[in-house]
Design a protein around this motif. Structure first.
Motif, PDB file in Angstrom:
ATOM      1  N   ALA A   1      22.881  -4.175  -5.800  1.00  0.00           N
ATOM      2  CA  ALA A   1      22.699  -4.378  -7.247  1.00  0.00           C
ATOM      3  C   ALA A   1      21.607  -5.410  -7.502  1.00  0.00           C
ATOM      4  CB  ALA A   1      24.008  -4.818  -7.886  1.00  0.00           C
ATOM      5  N   HIS A   2      21.628  -6.498  -6.749  1.00  0.00           N
ATOM      6  CA  HIS A   2      20.595  -7.520  -6.917  1.00  0.00           C
ATOM      7  C   HIS A   2      19.244  -7.020  -6.414  1.00  0.00           C
ATOM      8  CE1 HIS A   2      23.436 -11.243  -7.330  1.00  0.00           C
ATOM      9  NE2 HIS A   2      23.613 -10.326  -8.269  1.00  0.00           N
ATOM     10  N   GLN A   3      19.251  -6.162  -5.386  1.00  0.00           N
ATOM     11  CA  GLN A   3      17.985  -5.627  -4.889  1.00  0.00           C
ATOM     12  C   GLN A   3      17.330  -4.732  -5.938  1.00  0.00           C
ATOM     13  OE1 GLN A   3      16.489  -6.511  -1.898  1.00  0.00           O
ATOM     14  NE2 GLN A   3      14.747  -5.519  -2.852  1.00  0.00           N
ATOM     15  N   ARG A   4      18.134  -3.982  -6.689  1.00  0.00           N
ATOM     16  CA  ARG A   4      17.554  -3.169  -7.773  1.00  0.00           C
ATOM     17  C   ARG A   4      16.875  -4.050  -8.808  1.00  0.00           C
ATOM     18  NH1 ARG A   4      21.730   0.682 -10.326  1.00  0.00           N
ATOM     19  NH2 ARG A   4      19.936   1.081 -11.658  1.00  0.00           N
ATOM     20  N   LEU A   5      17.500  -5.170  -9.153  1.00  0.00           N
ATOM     21  CA  LEU A   5      16.896  -6.106 -10.103  1.00  0.00           C
ATOM     22  C   LEU A   5      15.623  -6.715  -9.525  1.00  0.00           C
ATOM     23  CD1 LEU A   5      20.124  -7.852 -11.388  1.00  0.00           C
ATOM     24  CD2 LEU A   5      18.609  -6.371 -12.708  1.00  0.00           C
TER      25      LEU A   5
ATOM     26  N   LEU B   1       9.624  -7.003  -9.107  1.00  0.00           N
ATOM     27  CA  LEU B   1       8.390  -6.867  -8.321  1.00  0.00           C
ATOM     28  C   LEU B   1       7.443  -5.852  -8.952  1.00  0.00           C
ATOM     29  CD1 LEU B   1       9.925  -7.018  -4.753  1.00  0.00           C
ATOM     30  CD2 LEU B   1       8.480  -8.747  -5.840  1.00  0.00           C
ATOM     31  N   TRP B   2       7.999  -4.769  -9.498  1.00  0.00           N
ATOM     32  CA  TRP B   2       7.153  -3.795 -10.198  1.00  0.00           C
ATOM     33  C   TRP B   2       6.530  -4.430 -11.434  1.00  0.00           C
ATOM     34  CZ3 TRP B   2       5.192   0.661  -8.696  1.00  0.00           C
ATOM     35  CH2 TRP B   2       5.782   1.325  -7.634  1.00  0.00           C
ATOM     36  N   ARG B   3       7.346  -5.231 -12.171  1.00  0.00           N
ATOM     37  CA  ARG B   3       6.802  -5.916 -13.356  1.00  0.00           C
ATOM     38  C   ARG B   3       5.729  -6.922 -12.962  1.00  0.00           C
ATOM     39  NH1 ARG B   3      12.190  -5.918 -15.089  1.00  0.00           N
ATOM     40  NH2 ARG B   3      12.448  -8.073 -14.413  1.00  0.00           N
ATOM     41  N   LEU B   4       5.888  -7.578 -11.813  1.00  0.00           N
ATOM     42  CA  LEU B   4       4.878  -8.524 -11.332  1.00  0.00           C
ATOM     43  C   LEU B   4       3.559  -7.811 -11.072  1.00  0.00           C
ATOM     44  CD1 LEU B   4       4.305 -11.449 -10.432  1.00  0.00           C
ATOM     45  CD2 LEU B   4       5.046 -10.777  -8.143  1.00  0.00           C
ATOM     46  N   ALA B   5       3.632  -6.566 -10.621  1.00  0.00           N
ATOM     47  CA  ALA B   5       2.424  -5.767 -10.389  1.00  0.00           C
ATOM     48  C   ALA B   5       1.882  -5.177 -11.687  1.00  0.00           C
ATOM     49  CB  ALA B   5       2.723  -4.645  -9.398  1.00  0.00           C
TER      50      ALA B   5
ATOM     51  N   ARG C   1       5.860  -0.320 -14.479  1.00  0.00           N
ATOM     52  CA  ARG C   1       7.282  -0.071 -14.669  1.00  0.00           C
ATOM     53  C   ARG C   1       7.813   0.603 -13.413  1.00  0.00           C
ATOM     54  NH1 ARG C   1       9.872   4.313 -16.377  1.00  0.00           N
ATOM     55  NH2 ARG C   1      11.972   3.991 -17.146  1.00  0.00           N
ATOM     56  N   ASN C   2       9.019   0.269 -13.003  1.00  0.00           N
ATOM     57  CA  ASN C   2       9.606   0.833 -11.796  1.00  0.00           C
ATOM     58  C   ASN C   2       9.804   2.344 -11.978  1.00  0.00           C
ATOM     59  OD1 ASN C   2      11.042   1.512  -9.520  1.00  0.00           O
ATOM     60  ND2 ASN C   2      12.611  -0.049  -9.787  1.00  0.00           N
ATOM     61  N   PRO C   3       9.080   3.180 -11.206  1.00  0.00           N
ATOM     62  CA  PRO C   3       9.247   4.630 -11.364  1.00  0.00           C
ATOM     63  C   PRO C   3      10.570   5.143 -10.793  1.00  0.00           C
ATOM     64  CG  PRO C   3       7.716   4.157  -9.598  1.00  0.00           C
ATOM     65  CD  PRO C   3       8.053   2.843 -10.237  1.00  0.00           C
ATOM     66  N   PHE C   4      11.256   4.321  -9.999  1.00  0.00           N
ATOM     67  CA  PHE C   4      12.513   4.730  -9.375  1.00  0.00           C
ATOM     68  C   PHE C   4      13.729   4.152 -10.091  1.00  0.00           C
ATOM     69  CE2 PHE C   4       9.240   4.217  -6.071  1.00  0.00           C
ATOM     70  CZ  PHE C   4       9.058   5.556  -5.768  1.00  0.00           C
ATOM     71  N   GLU C   5      13.541   3.587 -11.275  1.00  0.00           N
ATOM     72  CA  GLU C   5      14.624   2.956 -12.013  1.00  0.00           C
ATOM     73  C   GLU C   5      15.672   3.993 -12.401  1.00  0.00           C
ATOM     74  OE1 GLU C   5      15.091  -0.131 -15.743  1.00  0.00           O
ATOM     75  OE2 GLU C   5      13.264   1.026 -15.513  1.00  0.00           O
ATOM     76  N   ARG C   6      16.957   3.629 -12.186  1.00  0.00           N
ATOM     77  CA  ARG C   6      18.053   4.558 -12.458  1.00  0.00           C
ATOM     78  C   ARG C   6      18.939   4.086 -13.609  1.00  0.00           C
ATOM     79  NH1 ARG C   6      20.966   4.439  -7.125  1.00  0.00           N
ATOM     80  NH2 ARG C   6      19.601   2.729  -6.628  1.00  0.00           N
ATOM     81  N   GLY C   7      18.434   3.314 -14.509  1.00  0.00           N
ATOM     82  CA  GLY C   7      19.245   2.817 -15.611  1.00  0.00           C
ATOM     83  C   GLY C   7      19.674   1.389 -15.366  1.00  0.00           C
ATOM     84  N   PRO C   8      20.479   0.846 -16.266  1.00  0.00           N
ATOM     85  CA  PRO C   8      20.884  -0.553 -16.136  1.00  0.00           C
ATOM     86  C   PRO C   8      21.811  -0.763 -14.945  1.00  0.00           C
ATOM     87  CG  PRO C   8      22.029   0.467 -17.957  1.00  0.00           C
ATOM     88  CD  PRO C   8      21.013   1.468 -17.463  1.00  0.00           C
TER      89      PRO C   8
END
Length: 163
Positions: free
Chosen positions: A93-97, A102-106, A109-116
């Motif tokens: 869960a923390h790794q998803r955050l 890291l995507w926002r730092l670049a 937007r995270n293309p692999f995001e699966r929701g909240p």
């Protein structure tokens, strides 16, 4: 005396429920290695050895440095679990955050995001949103950017060295 805490019970139960974490190597060991590589590069006047040392430091910062997770919990406190590397967190869960951060730092937007992330706990109340929880602390952000710049510099230097 506590009954039935013999050989079959874990050591933590015998010591009163506290779990002792294994010791990690000192950061001074790594810095001594980097100083030795820098000394060898200086002594041999070799920019290639210096680039190799820079690439090693970047790997250390990305994946090997002993650090804390530091992802904010739903209540707003930082996670104090230990991890290895500034790119990694303590659990899925923390790794998803962390990945989202890291995507926002670049700047993407995270293309692999699966929701909240659904780790709100027993109450279901979120005090801090997942966008805020996944933010990198300033020192992690700075060192990740420095390591990324160092990696690019080392790769460009290596390509330039083959010419």
């Amino acid at each position: 005396m506590v009954p039935n805490l013999g050989k079959g019970e874990p050591a933590a139960a015998r010591r009163g429920g506290t779990r002792r974490r294994p010791r990690r190597e000192s950061a001074l060991t790594w810095w001594a290695l980097f100083a030795a590589i820098a000394g060898i590069a200086w002594w041999q006047h070799s920019w290639r050895v210096a680039l190799l040392g820079l690439l090693g430091w970047c790997l250390y910062e990305f994946a090997l440095v002993p650090t804390l997770c530091r992802v904010l919990t739903p209540k707003g406190a930082a996670c104090t679990e230990r991890t290895r590397g500034r790119l990694f967190a303590c659990g899925p869960a923390h790794q998803r955050l962390r990945n989202d951060a890291l995507w926002r730092l670049a700047g993407l937007r995270n293309p692999f995001e699966r929701g909240p992330v659904g780790d709100e706990g027993d109450t279901g109340t979120v005090v801090v949103s997942s966008d805020v929880r996944g933010r990198l602390v300033p020192q992690d952000r700075a060192l990740i950017l420095l390591a990324a710049a160092g990696t690019v510099t080392a790769l460009v230097g290596m390509v330039y060295g083959f010419r």
